[in-house]
Motif scaffolding. Sequence first.
Motif, PDB file in Angstrom:
ATOM      1  N   ARG A  21       0.868  -1.177   0.000  1.00  0.00           N
ATOM      2  CA  ARG A  21       0.000   0.000   0.000  1.00  0.00           C
ATOM      3  C   ARG A  21       0.902   1.224   0.000  1.00  0.00           C
ATOM      4  O   ARG A  21       1.945   1.244   0.675  1.00  0.00           O
ATOM      5  N   LEU A  22       0.510   2.229  -0.769  1.00  0.00           N
ATOM      6  CA  LEU A  22       1.241   3.488  -0.794  1.00  0.00           C
ATOM      7  C   LEU A  22       0.492   4.531   0.031  1.00  0.00           C
ATOM      8  O   LEU A  22      -0.724   4.435   0.206  1.00  0.00           O
ATOM      9  N   LEU A  23       1.207   5.527   0.508  1.00  0.00           N
ATOM     10  CA  LEU A  23       0.586   6.649   1.203  1.00  0.00           C
ATOM     11  C   LEU A  23       0.469   7.807   0.231  1.00  0.00           C
ATOM     12  O   LEU A  23       1.481   8.307  -0.275  1.00  0.00           O
ATOM     13  N   LYS A  24      -0.770   8.208  -0.065  1.00  0.00           N
ATOM     14  CA  LYS A  24      -1.039   9.311  -0.985  1.00  0.00           C
ATOM     15  C   LYS A  24      -0.367   9.115  -2.343  1.00  0.00           C
ATOM     16  O   LYS A  24       0.043  10.072  -2.994  1.00  0.00           O
ATOM     17  N   GLY A  25      -0.267   7.860  -2.765  1.00  0.00           N
ATOM     18  CA  GLY A  25       0.301   7.567  -4.061  1.00  0.00           C
ATOM     19  C   GLY A  25       1.804   7.714  -4.159  1.00  0.00           C
ATOM     20  O   GLY A  25       2.371   7.660  -5.257  1.00  0.00           O
ATOM     21  N   ASP A  26       2.473   7.873  -3.028  1.00  0.00           N
ATOM     22  CA  ASP A  26       3.916   8.100  -3.010  1.00  0.00           C
ATOM     23  C   ASP A  26       4.644   6.750  -3.031  1.00  0.00           C
ATOM     24  O   ASP A  26       4.579   5.976  -2.078  1.00  0.00           O
ATOM     25  N   TYR A  27       5.371   6.492  -4.123  1.00  0.00           N
ATOM     26  CA  TYR A  27       6.074   5.220  -4.262  1.00  0.00           C
ATOM     27  C   TYR A  27       7.179   5.062  -3.208  1.00  0.00           C
ATOM     28  O   TYR A  27       7.589   3.942  -2.909  1.00  0.00           O
ATOM     29  N   ALA A  28       7.644   6.158  -2.665  1.00  0.00           N
ATOM     30  CA  ALA A  28       8.687   6.095  -1.638  1.00  0.00           C
ATOM     31  C   ALA A  28       8.107   5.840  -0.248  1.00  0.00           C
ATOM     32  O   ALA A  28       8.848   5.591   0.703  1.00  0.00           O
ATOM     33  N   ALA A  29       6.776   5.921  -0.145  1.00  0.00           N
ATOM     34  CA  ALA A  29       6.111   5.723   1.151  1.00  0.00           C
ATOM     35  C   ALA A  29       5.208   4.496   1.061  1.00  0.00           C
ATOM     36  O   ALA A  29       3.988   4.580   1.051  1.00  0.00           O
ATOM     37  N   ALA A 134     -13.349   4.346 -16.015  1.00  0.00           N
ATOM     38  CA  ALA A 134     -12.510   5.553 -16.052  1.00  0.00           C
ATOM     39  C   ALA A 134     -11.922   5.769 -14.666  1.00  0.00           C
ATOM     40  O   ALA A 134     -12.657   5.888 -13.687  1.00  0.00           O
ATOM     41  N   GLY A 135     -10.598   5.798 -14.588  1.00  0.00           N
ATOM     42  CA  GLY A 135      -9.945   6.055 -13.313  1.00  0.00           C
ATOM     43  C   GLY A 135      -9.779   7.553 -13.124  1.00  0.00           C
ATOM     44  O   GLY A 135      -8.866   8.164 -13.682  1.00  0.00           O
ATOM     45  N   LEU A 136     -10.682   8.142 -12.372  1.00  0.00           N
ATOM     46  CA  LEU A 136     -10.681   9.597 -12.181  1.00  0.00           C
ATOM     47  C   LEU A 136     -10.077   9.906 -10.811  1.00  0.00           C
ATOM     48  O   LEU A 136     -10.778  10.048  -9.815  1.00  0.00           O
ATOM     49  N   ASP A 137      -8.766   9.987 -10.794  1.00  0.00           N
ATOM     50  CA  ASP A 137      -8.013  10.174  -9.557  1.00  0.00           C
ATOM     51  C   ASP A 137      -7.332  11.536  -9.573  1.00  0.00           C
ATOM     52  O   ASP A 137      -6.859  11.980 -10.615  1.00  0.00           O
ATOM     53  N   GLY A 138      -7.273  12.176  -8.415  1.00  0.00           N
ATOM     54  CA  GLY A 138      -6.589  13.463  -8.419  1.00  0.00           C
ATOM     55  C   GLY A 138      -6.555  14.146  -7.073  1.00  0.00           C
ATOM     56  O   GLY A 138      -6.882  13.550  -6.037  1.00  0.00           O
ATOM     57  N   GLY A 147       0.561   7.306 -12.885  1.00  0.00           N
ATOM     58  CA  GLY A 147       0.792   6.788 -11.537  1.00  0.00           C
ATOM     59  C   GLY A 147       0.639   7.853 -10.469  1.00  0.00           C
ATOM     60  O   GLY A 147       1.256   7.753  -9.404  1.00  0.00           O
ATOM     61  N   TRP A 148      -0.181   8.877 -10.772  1.00  0.00           N
ATOM     62  CA  TRP A 148      -0.467  10.008  -9.877  1.00  0.00           C
ATOM     63  C   TRP A 148       0.734  10.930  -9.707  1.00  0.00           C
ATOM     64  O   TRP A 148       0.720  11.829  -8.860  1.00  0.00           O
ATOM     65  N   ILE A 149       1.766  10.711 -10.502  1.00  0.00           N
ATOM     66  CA  ILE A 149       2.967  11.534 -10.391  1.00  0.00           C
ATOM     67  C   ILE A 149       2.745  12.906 -11.010  1.00  0.00           C
ATOM     68  O   ILE A 149       3.184  13.926 -10.477  1.00  0.00           O
ATOM     69  N   GLU A 150       2.052  12.938 -12.170  1.00  0.00           N
ATOM     70  CA  GLU A 150       1.789  14.217 -12.842  1.00  0.00           C
ATOM     71  C   GLU A 150       0.425  14.761 -12.434  1.00  0.00           C
ATOM     72  O   GLU A 150      -0.599  14.087 -12.585  1.00  0.00           O
ATOM     73  N   GLN A 151       0.389  15.965 -11.938  1.00  0.00           N
ATOM     74  CA  GLN A 151      -0.854  16.615 -11.555  1.00  0.00           C
ATOM     75  C   GLN A 151      -1.285  17.559 -12.676  1.00  0.00           C
ATOM     76  O   GLN A 151      -0.516  18.410 -13.112  1.00  0.00           O
ATOM     77  N   THR A 152      -2.522  17.395 -13.158  1.00  0.00           N
ATOM     78  CA  THR A 152      -3.028  18.233 -14.244  1.00  0.00           C
ATOM     79  C   THR A 152      -4.009  19.272 -13.697  1.00  0.00           C
ATOM     80  O   THR A 152      -4.349  19.277 -12.515  1.00  0.00           O
ATOM     81  N   ASN A 153      -4.491  20.130 -14.581  1.00  0.00           N
ATOM     82  CA  ASN A 153      -5.527  21.096 -14.231  1.00  0.00           C
ATOM     83  C   ASN A 153      -6.895  20.671 -14.754  1.00  0.00           C
ATOM     84  O   ASN A 153      -7.837  21.459 -14.760  1.00  0.00           O
TER      85      ASN A 153
END
Length: 250
Positions: A21-29, A134-138, A147-153
Amino acid sequence: MSGYTFTLLPAIDILEGRCVRLLKGDYAAKTEYSENPVEVAKTWCEQGAKFLHVVDLDGAKDGHGVNRDVIGEIVKLAAGYGAQVEVGGGIRTTDAIAAWLRRGVSRVVLGTASRNVEQMSAWVDEFGSERLVAGLDGRDGKLAVDGWIEQTNTSIVELAAQLHDVGVQHALVTDVEKDGTLSGANLALADAVQQVGLGAIASGGIRDEEDVVAALKAGLSGAVVGKSLYDGQLDLAHTIIRLRQEGALC
């Protein structure tokens, strides 16, 4: 609420072949829960799960399937229990969708690819709306990709409306800032997506059985449970019984 269809999906997130499991999508966490995701899937199926939510975290980051073999084993095991599997993570091409469906996956989750509404329309025509999510994550109501790394507008709700217009029926809605935090799901965001016509599955932050029931009573189409399940704050078998008592078919 008798007869209302609500799907409870235990999450199995796979990184380097292991269940984490990741924390807030953080691969390092990350927190590792098992070296054997197939055994994890068996546990949830034995406790009554009828639909598993499997994520190829390596694939989400790299843009192509990485953990195909272990996920294929999960699909085979789940079928033996009469359970279905949806898979997400790095699925961005027609060939990738087709390959997963040939492996016996019931639905594929398209996150980064969901931004391309024209392409999503073509995939609905080719594969059928029941096979696509549709994976609507943000964050803050805006879409996150790769992988939630890029944040869009891109507004999640506005995109949801566009996808509904081209025939998409299902959406997985994740507030990344809540994912893995056990702080409660963003049911308002999921409801806003459902209001435009998509069947919304809430994901991220679900703490316990009461949060799942709240998603049901909010009229959503389902909920994904992850950290609360792995940390023992949610009893899957008991929650399934509770949902049935509430009139859900899960």
